[in-house]
Design a protein around this motif. Sequence first.
Motif, PDB file in Angstrom:
ATOM      1  N   LYS A  14       0.830  -1.203   0.000  1.00 53.67           N
ATOM      2  CA  LYS A  14       0.000   0.000   0.000  1.00 53.67           C
ATOM      3  C   LYS A  14       0.866   1.254   0.000  1.00 53.67           C
ATOM      4  N   GLN A  17       2.187   1.783  -3.459  1.00 56.23           N
ATOM      5  CA  GLN A  17       1.156   2.276  -4.362  1.00 56.23           C
ATOM      6  C   GLN A  17       0.956   3.787  -4.189  1.00 56.23           C
ATOM      7  N   TRP A  21       1.876   6.780  -6.914  1.00 50.02           N
ATOM      8  CA  TRP A  21       0.891   7.776  -7.348  1.00 50.02           C
ATOM      9  C   TRP A  21       1.431   9.189  -7.153  1.00 50.02           C
ATOM     10  N   SER A  24       3.875   9.864 -10.001  1.00 49.46           N
ATOM     11  CA  SER A  24       3.329   9.971 -11.356  1.00 49.46           C
ATOM     12  C   SER A  24       2.353  11.129 -11.524  1.00 49.46           C
ATOM     13  N   ASP A  25       1.636  11.482 -10.439  1.00 49.52           N
ATOM     14  CA  ASP A  25       0.551  12.447 -10.592  1.00 49.52           C
ATOM     15  C   ASP A  25       0.842  13.805  -9.955  1.00 49.52           C
ATOM     16  N   ASP A  71      -9.434  13.337  -5.230  1.00 53.06           N
ATOM     17  CA  ASP A  71      -9.597  11.980  -5.745  1.00 53.06           C
ATOM     18  C   ASP A  71      -8.243  11.316  -5.924  1.00 53.06           C
ATOM     19  N   SER A  72      -8.237  10.008  -5.705  1.00 58.01           N
ATOM     20  CA  SER A  72      -7.007   9.237  -5.883  1.00 58.01           C
ATOM     21  C   SER A  72      -7.355   7.857  -6.418  1.00 58.01           C
ATOM     22  N   PRO A  73      -6.553   7.343  -7.334  1.00 59.89           N
ATOM     23  CA  PRO A  73      -6.811   5.993  -7.861  1.00 59.89           C
ATOM     24  C   PRO A  73      -6.351   4.877  -6.922  1.00 59.89           C
ATOM     25  N   VAL A  74      -5.626   5.220  -5.839  1.00 63.34           N
ATOM     26  CA  VAL A  74      -5.068   4.163  -4.976  1.00 63.34           C
ATOM     27  C   VAL A  74      -5.644   4.163  -3.570  1.00 63.34           C
ATOM     28  N   VAL A  76      -9.295   5.375  -1.207  1.00 58.43           N
ATOM     29  CA  VAL A  76     -10.679   5.841  -1.293  1.00 58.43           C
ATOM     30  C   VAL A  76     -11.011   6.673  -0.055  1.00 58.43           C
ATOM     31  N   SER A 114      -4.365   5.239   4.269  1.00 59.80           N
ATOM     32  CA  SER A 114      -5.199   4.106   3.884  1.00 59.80           C
ATOM     33  C   SER A 114      -5.024   2.961   4.875  1.00 59.80           C
TER      34      SER A 114
END
Length: 443
Positions: A14, A17, A21, A24-25, A71-74, A76, A114
């Motif tokens: 985790k 991940q 992110w 990359s973002d 918002d995050s893709p990894v 919630v 998370s």
Amino acid sequence: MFSCGPTSDAKTLKSEQIAAWFNSDWMPRFPNRELITVWSQNYTTNAVILDKIDRALQFAGYRYAGCIPVDSPVVVQISDLNGHSEIAGRIGAFVLRFTPEMDGEAVEVLVATSHYSDDHWYQVTLAVLPIEFRTAWTAFCNECTRLAYDRPGQVIIVGGRTEAFVPTVAWDEIVLPGSLKTELMEDVRAFYEKGVGVYQRLNLKPFRKVLLAGVPGTGKTMLCNALAKWALAQKYLVIYVSSAQKGQNDQYGSTFGKIQYALQVAANADVPSLILLEELDAYLHDEEKALILNVLDGSESDINPRGTLLISTTNYPEAIDERVLKRPGRLDRIFIIPEMRTAADAEAMLRRYLGVMWQDAHKAIVPELVGSPGAFIREVAVYALTQVAHDDLSELSLDVLEQSLQRLKEQLNARDDFLKQRTADTQAQPTNGVVAENGRGQH
């Protein structure tokens, strides 16, 4: 929420991940700034704590200006409601904004937190920030932690199912041999009033460790409760390390991480601190014993410069490694908490539990209480008072008190007989697992 859990592949995955992110973002948005990814505190996204932060407070020249979910893709967004129906702990991704006190650009810190297992107890939190902002961020994290444990009049619980409790036992209610009671309090008081200064002059961390040892039922837990109440009255921070809570992958509820975390909380306090650790022997399991030993040395822990006193207890001092008991510095003082040694002490404890129901006639059973732990005397009194309430009596007679005493003795004797028989049966079992018809092992 306490989050020091066992190292796991899930936690590593985790965190990787989240960091990927960030890389990359987020980081490409700031090509002219050097950004770093750091481990962070879960409290930096806690809504209740963030609302408490004084917006006029400066963190190395910056002021906290707000928190926005992103918002995050990894990860919630999931919120946790506290007992007051407030959104408190939460997971997800958030941008925390800081404005400079003087001229300059505002700073945004991306924080992602998370769970890393289905057990919501354990969380992993990372933040990405400008490298020059790290001093301000550290100060901000420390303030969040301080606010999380800012509970006046309450003992903070680390690793338990509740967050805090209010101690109810007054020092005057403690029944111990007079010299022992005086010596124990003088040792505690002297550390805070004089000992911290001595440690500092010797260039030592002001960290003192005291062990309360004795058979079960002698009142060690009550002693801790009374010392907690006394320390809170001095405006000290009091932390109780609970061994109750277990994570999904935990074999033990008593883990090194809880002790380490309690020391970190104490180190961030702006007042002296008291840490209560019951059943020290339960923490000294093979997997983490070396870590605990280093913590007791103080060599691998941040220590509150205003002083931290660790009071631990054990029912089984023989189970504690000699490297703890006999090495100077790991335990500075050991107090043996005895059973009732004198009739005066036994009578004082019986009087305390009987309260307004006490009669001078009750002195007749006092000789039979000498040599018993305080828990035994308490149970004698509680059962007798229960009988008084059940029968709607106006007073507690000596007969009812004597019946309570005899009943408890019979129960304890039956227990001892049962355990002796179980032990004898176990020892009589054949070693090869084969039992003949006559009950004897065949070889």
